[in-house]
Scaffold this motif. Structure first.
Motif, PDB file in Angstrom:
ATOM      1  N   ASN A  52       0.805  -1.225   0.000  1.00  0.00           N
ATOM      2  CA  ASN A  52       0.000   0.000   0.000  1.00  0.00           C
ATOM      3  C   ASN A  52       0.837   1.275   0.000  1.00  0.00           C
ATOM      4  OD1 ASN A  52      -2.819   0.786  -0.149  1.00  0.00           O
ATOM      5  ND2 ASN A  52      -2.546   1.773   1.845  1.00  0.00           N
ATOM      6  N   TYR A  53       2.098   1.195  -0.332  1.00  0.00           N
ATOM      7  CA  TYR A  53       2.923   2.404  -0.414  1.00  0.00           C
ATOM      8  C   TYR A  53       2.419   3.308  -1.536  1.00  0.00           C
ATOM      9  CZ  TYR A  53       6.997   5.424  -1.012  1.00  0.00           C
ATOM     10  OH  TYR A  53       7.827   6.513  -1.122  1.00  0.00           O
ATOM     11  N   HIS A  54       2.232   4.585  -1.230  1.00  0.00           N
ATOM     12  CA  HIS A  54       1.724   5.557  -2.205  1.00  0.00           C
ATOM     13  C   HIS A  54       2.875   6.103  -3.047  1.00  0.00           C
ATOM     14  CE1 HIS A  54      -1.774   5.229   0.304  1.00  0.00           C
ATOM     15  NE2 HIS A  54      -2.430   6.204  -0.300  1.00  0.00           N
ATOM     16  N   THR A 201       1.297  15.981  -0.052  1.00  0.00           N
ATOM     17  CA  THR A 201       1.742  14.677  -0.526  1.00  0.00           C
ATOM     18  C   THR A 201       3.271  14.628  -0.494  1.00  0.00           C
ATOM     19  OG1 THR A 201       1.870  15.270  -2.873  1.00  0.00           O
ATOM     20  CG2 THR A 201      -0.281  14.595  -2.027  1.00  0.00           C
ATOM     21  N   ASP A 202       3.815  13.496  -0.821  1.00  0.00           N
ATOM     22  CA  ASP A 202       5.261  13.275  -0.722  1.00  0.00           C
ATOM     23  C   ASP A 202       6.008  13.785  -1.948  1.00  0.00           C
ATOM     24  OD1 ASP A 202       7.571  11.946   0.637  1.00  0.00           O
ATOM     25  OD2 ASP A 202       7.590  10.793  -1.247  1.00  0.00           O
ATOM     26  N   GLU A 224       2.458   8.504   5.000  1.00  0.00           N
ATOM     27  CA  GLU A 224       3.922   8.435   4.917  1.00  0.00           C
ATOM     28  C   GLU A 224       4.554   9.528   4.053  1.00  0.00           C
ATOM     29  OE1 GLU A 224       5.493   4.188   4.897  1.00  0.00           O
ATOM     30  OE2 GLU A 224       3.462   3.917   4.108  1.00  0.00           O
ATOM     31  N   ALA A 225       3.851  10.615   3.834  1.00  0.00           N
ATOM     32  CA  ALA A 225       4.419  11.704   3.046  1.00  0.00           C
ATOM     33  C   ALA A 225       5.483  12.436   3.865  1.00  0.00           C
ATOM     34  CB  ALA A 225       3.322  12.681   2.629  1.00  0.00           C
ATOM     35  N   GLN A 248       8.912  14.200  10.538  1.00  0.00           N
ATOM     36  CA  GLN A 248       8.501  14.824   9.282  1.00  0.00           C
ATOM     37  C   GLN A 248       7.666  13.920   8.381  1.00  0.00           C
ATOM     38  OE1 GLN A 248      12.272  16.452   7.708  1.00  0.00           O
ATOM     39  NE2 GLN A 248      11.588  18.465   8.368  1.00  0.00           N
ATOM     40  N   THR A 249       7.045  12.899   8.933  1.00  0.00           N
ATOM     41  CA  THR A 249       6.086  12.100   8.170  1.00  0.00           C
ATOM     42  C   THR A 249       4.671  12.599   8.454  1.00  0.00           C
ATOM     43  OG1 THR A 249       5.788  10.467   9.938  1.00  0.00           O
ATOM     44  CG2 THR A 249       7.547  10.046   8.328  1.00  0.00           C
ATOM     45  N   SER A 250       3.736  12.221   7.598  1.00  0.00           N
ATOM     46  CA  SER A 250       2.331  12.580   7.814  1.00  0.00           C
ATOM     47  C   SER A 250       1.866  12.141   9.195  1.00  0.00           C
ATOM     48  CB  SER A 250       1.441  11.905   6.758  1.00  0.00           C
ATOM     49  OG  SER A 250       1.852  12.212   5.468  1.00  0.00           O
TER      50      SER A 250
END
Length: 288
Positions: A52-54, A201-202, A224-225, A248-250
């Motif tokens: 499920n990694y974006h 978003t990332d 995980e952005a 610094q992640t979402s």
């Protein structure tokens, strides 16, 4: 032909008749390293089917996810970046722009679309990291400013999808001026009682994070952005302390109150529908 004859005589297929695998047929996830077909990725909203990694996607991909029947109009495409400072680093800025135009469908680091999300109107300004690192230059600021004017005139809600490395160094102070410009324009949107949704978003970093990206009525992000102003190495050297593992992640920002929620990309359209309906009700109540 038997395998022994092929081994003896060699493969006889003419070069012109050999079939090459098309570009982009397979995708390897940067997190779990598993391979998936691009068909599987597209059907799964460009997320790894295994973990499920974006993965990073562009402006048009977000428009296709959000807008009904993938139908939308583009606004302010006539605006183009200029080399106002005659800037040269490894190459002249006009050459860098020419390369970016050649390699991308988009005409700058942000593209503005207008359409309907489950029959509800919405203007979306989506950034694209592939265009000079999604950097914020004068065109980015001007397209946001004009999009806000359009929303005020048409009474449409506004959404920005941020994906950026920060300010565009080739435009120096002209780039930094966009922080104040976009922030001031968003004040006009607020005074018009129109909602602004900010999706991070990332990656979302630098001057964009320090301006419009964190000024939404609702601020939210993909899982995980990477979101921050300076990079973790700079921060670590400045404060002389070890940083948390998920810094610094979402998820870190949500835990510390900087985000309202995190949304999986497959749920984005329905979540935006809920927000648009909620703000439409609030606006109707105020009107009465």
């Amino acid at each position: 032909m038997g395998w022994f004859k092929r081994l003896k005589d060699g493969i006889q297929t003419a070069t012109r008749n050999k079939k090459e695998a098309p570009e982009g047929l397979w995708h390897q996830c940067v997190r779990c390293k598993e391979a998936s077909t691009m068909k599987e990725m597209r059907e799964n909203f460009y997320k790894c089917p295994k973990c499920n990694y974006h993965t990073r996607i562009g402006s048009y991909d977000y428009f296709d996810i959000l807008y009904d029947h993938q139908e939308y109009g583009l606004l302010f495409e006539e605006l183009r970046s200029k080399d106002m400072l005659h800037f040269t680093d490894l190459k002249p800025y006009p050459d860098r722009l020419a390369d970016a135009y050649k390699k991308n469908r988009v005409t700058d680091a942000i593209t503005v679309g207008v359409g309907k999300v489950n029959d509800l109107p919405l203007v979306v300004a989506a950034m694209d990291f592939k265009f000079i690192g999604g950097s914020m230059g004068s065109v980015v600021g001007e397209r946001i400013a004009k999009a806000i004017d359009f929303c005020i005139e048409e009474r449409f809600p506004f959404m920005i999808i941020s994906k950026t490395g920060g300010a565009r160094m080739m435009e120096a102070a002209f780039s930094l001026m966009q922080m104040a410009k976009t922030s001031a324009k968003l004040t006009r949107l607020a005074r018009a009682k129109l909602p602004f949704f900010s999706m991070l978003t990332d990656p979302t970093t630098g001057g964009v994070t320090a301006s419009f990206a964190m000024l939404g009525d609702i601020n939210f992000a993909e899982p995980e952005a990477l979101i921050g102003f300076a990079g973790p190495r700079v921060i670590k050297e400045t404060i002389k302390r070890e940083l948390p593992e998920d810094f610094q992640t979402s998820e870190f920002l949500l835990e510390h109150g900087f985000l309202d929620f995190i949304v999986d990309r497959k749920d984005l359209k329905e979540k935006m529908t809920e927000l648009l309906e909620m703000f439409a009700v609030v606006h109707a109540d105020r009107a009465h």
